[in-house]
Design an enzyme around this catalytic site. Structure first.
Site, short mmCIF file in Angstrom:
data_model
loop_
_atom_site.label_atom_id
_atom_site.label_comp_id
_atom_site.label_asym_id
_atom_site.label_seq_id
_atom_site.Cartn_x
_atom_site.Cartn_y
_atom_site.Cartn_z
N THR A 38 0.82 -1.21 0.00
CA THR A 38 0.00 0.00 0.00
C THR A 38 0.86 1.26 0.00
OG1 THR A 38 -1.82 -1.12 1.06
CG2 THR A 38 -1.73 1.24 1.39
N TYR B 129 -8.00 0.16 -3.69
CA TYR B 129 -6.92 0.73 -4.52
C TYR B 129 -6.01 -0.41 -4.99
CZ TYR B 129 -4.68 -0.14 -0.13
OH TYR B 129 -4.23 -0.77 1.00
N THR C 125 1.62 -4.40 4.24
CA THR C 125 1.48 -4.71 5.67
C THR C 125 0.87 -6.10 5.92
OG1 THR C 125 -0.67 -3.62 5.76
CG2 THR C 125 1.26 -2.28 6.33
N ASP C 126 0.16 -6.65 4.90
CA ASP C 126 -0.55 -7.92 5.13
C ASP C 126 0.37 -9.04 5.61
OD1 ASP C 126 -2.76 -6.59 4.25
OD2 ASP C 126 -3.12 -7.81 2.48
N LYS D 238 0.19 -7.95 12.57
CA LYS D 238 -0.87 -7.02 12.15
C LYS D 238 -2.14 -7.40 12.90
CE LYS D 238 -2.97 -5.01 8.05
NZ LYS D 238 -2.99 -4.88 6.59
N GLU E 293 2.63 -36.98 26.49
CA GLU E 293 2.15 -37.89 25.45
C GLU E 293 2.31 -37.25 24.06
OE1 GLU E 293 -1.92 -38.98 25.79
OE2 GLU E 293 -1.67 -40.69 24.44
N1 ASP Z 1 -2.79 -5.47 0.74
C1 ASP Z 1 -1.72 -4.54 1.05
C2 ASP Z 1 -0.41 -5.32 1.05
O1 ASP Z 1 -0.13 -6.02 1.98
C3 ASP Z 1 -1.97 -3.91 2.36
C4 ASP Z 1 -0.94 -2.93 2.84
O2 ASP Z 1 0.17 -2.82 2.33
O3 ASP Z 1 -1.25 -2.21 3.82
O4 ASP Z 1 0.32 -5.25 0.10
#
Ligand code: ASP
Length: 349
Positions: A32, A46, A112-113, A185, A308
């Site tokens: 993102t 987006y 971030t994912d 996250k 166990e």
């Molecule tokens: N879907 C995006 C990614 O992980 C989300 C982000 O970057 O916040 O590339």
């Protein structure tokens, strides 16, 4: 004449200053932070991974005050599509760059994912004490109040800081510093999404100044035995999720049929596995062909094993969440398939 002497002096001072600044390489992978939306109000819908590294660097001219910056585009993807191939390319490039005397630190821009997975992977395979910092953004580059530029500035400030060495791979986001092993996250859309549920953050970055409070005692980077040198692929490890009325062996069987060498169970509570599914896993462990790690879908806390279960061959994820346990199991399987040795890795890293 006076003007000439002054000009030469200015040139000398600025080249000495440039020399004194650390050399930081920014490796871009997408996300993102490099996303573009149709409207500046849009924070969803987006396209992540749209703009290139030069655009990101040029959007933050203040970076030049912190370090001598260069950039490379490793990938430009939504990090939900992260792959072993990108991980291996990234890790090899980082090790190559950090071996050089003229590179002092690395910043990685990333979605971030899956940032927490990439960060932990790199934490285990980067073989240098120099700082490696991941950052990203929750709002696309085109958004009103985009968080990417400040996050990038902070990440470069952290990678340039003299106290950032020997701390393992870190994530710098929303003014906070997190250790790769712990960061996760926790919110789908909010900018305050990253937490370290088991340990808390390592510190803060305030107006470009770095403040450290905690460091992880778990081994990383040059103290870890894992290496990706020469590897063309990574062992296949899949995650099984536990839930009410679960108990089918369909998913586990399918994963194994598709070539899984390891399974991580995202169990309920302290790692409990639905009895029907567990029966299948116990049988599977007898074949000694697949390693099975018990973790928890809860997101924090240790997963204990009974005597166990240890005998049956189960391995505890310690307090790693399922997606991080998967990363460690993949790397452990590049070294051994012995559950006892794998269990030692889970205690140490
Ligand atoms: N879907 C995006 C990614 O992980 C989300 C982000 O970057 O916040 O590339």
């Amino acid at each position: 004449m006076k003007k000439l002497v002054f000009g030469v002096l200015v040139m000398l001072v600025s080249s000495v200053m440039a020399f004194a600044k650390p050399n930081i390489v920014i490796l871009a992978t997408g996300g993102t932070i490099a996303g573009e939306a149709k409207s500046d109000l849009a924070t969803t819908g987006y396209k992540a991974g749209s703009v290139g590294i030069e655009v990101l660097i040029n959007a933050v001219p203040e970076l030049k005050n912190l370090a001598n910056i260069s950039g490379e585009q490793i990938a430009n993807i939504d990090s939900s599509n992260m792959s072993d191939e990108v991980w291996l390319t990234l890790a090899n490039r980082i090790n190559e760059l950090l071996d050089r005397g003229d590179v002092d630190g690395i910043v990685i821009t990333h979605g971030t994912d899956t940032m927490e997975e990439t960060a932990y992977f790199l934490n285990l395979v980067v073989s240098s004490a120099k700082p490696v910092v991941l950052t990203g953004a929750m709002r696309p580059a085109t958004a009103m109040s985009a968080d990417g530029p400040k996050n990038l500035y902070n990440a470069v400030a952290l990678a340039s800081d003299k106290n950032a060495k020997n701390k393992g791979v870190m994530v710098a986001i929303n003014d906070k510093i997190y250790p790769a092993r712990e960061v996760s996250k926790t919110h789908t859309l909010n900018v305050e999404t990253f937490k370290a549920p088991n340990s808390g953050e390592m510190g803060y970055i305030i107006d470009g100044k770095v403040f450290f409070y905690n460091v992880s005692l778990k081994l990383n980077s040059k103290d870890s035995p894992f290496s990706v040198k020469g590897l063309k692929s990574l062992p296949k490890v899949d995650i099984l999720y536990t839930y009410s009325q679960d108990g089918s062996k369909v998913a586990a069987e399918a994963f194994v049929k598709a070539g899984a060498k390891g399974l991580v169970v995202a169990g309920s509570g302290a790692g409990s596995i639905h009895q029907n599914q567990k029966e299948y896993l116990i049988e599977l462990l007898k074949s000694k062909k697949v390693a099975v790690v018990k973790s928890s879908r809860v997101g924090a806390g240790l997963v204990p094993l009974s005597d166990e279960e240890i005998k049956q061959g189960f391995i505890s994820a310690n307090n790693l969440n399922p997606q991080k346990a998967r990363v460690l199991l993949m790397l452990a399987l590049t070294k051994t398939s012995d559950p006892k040795k794998i269990a030692e890795y889970f205690d140490k890293y």
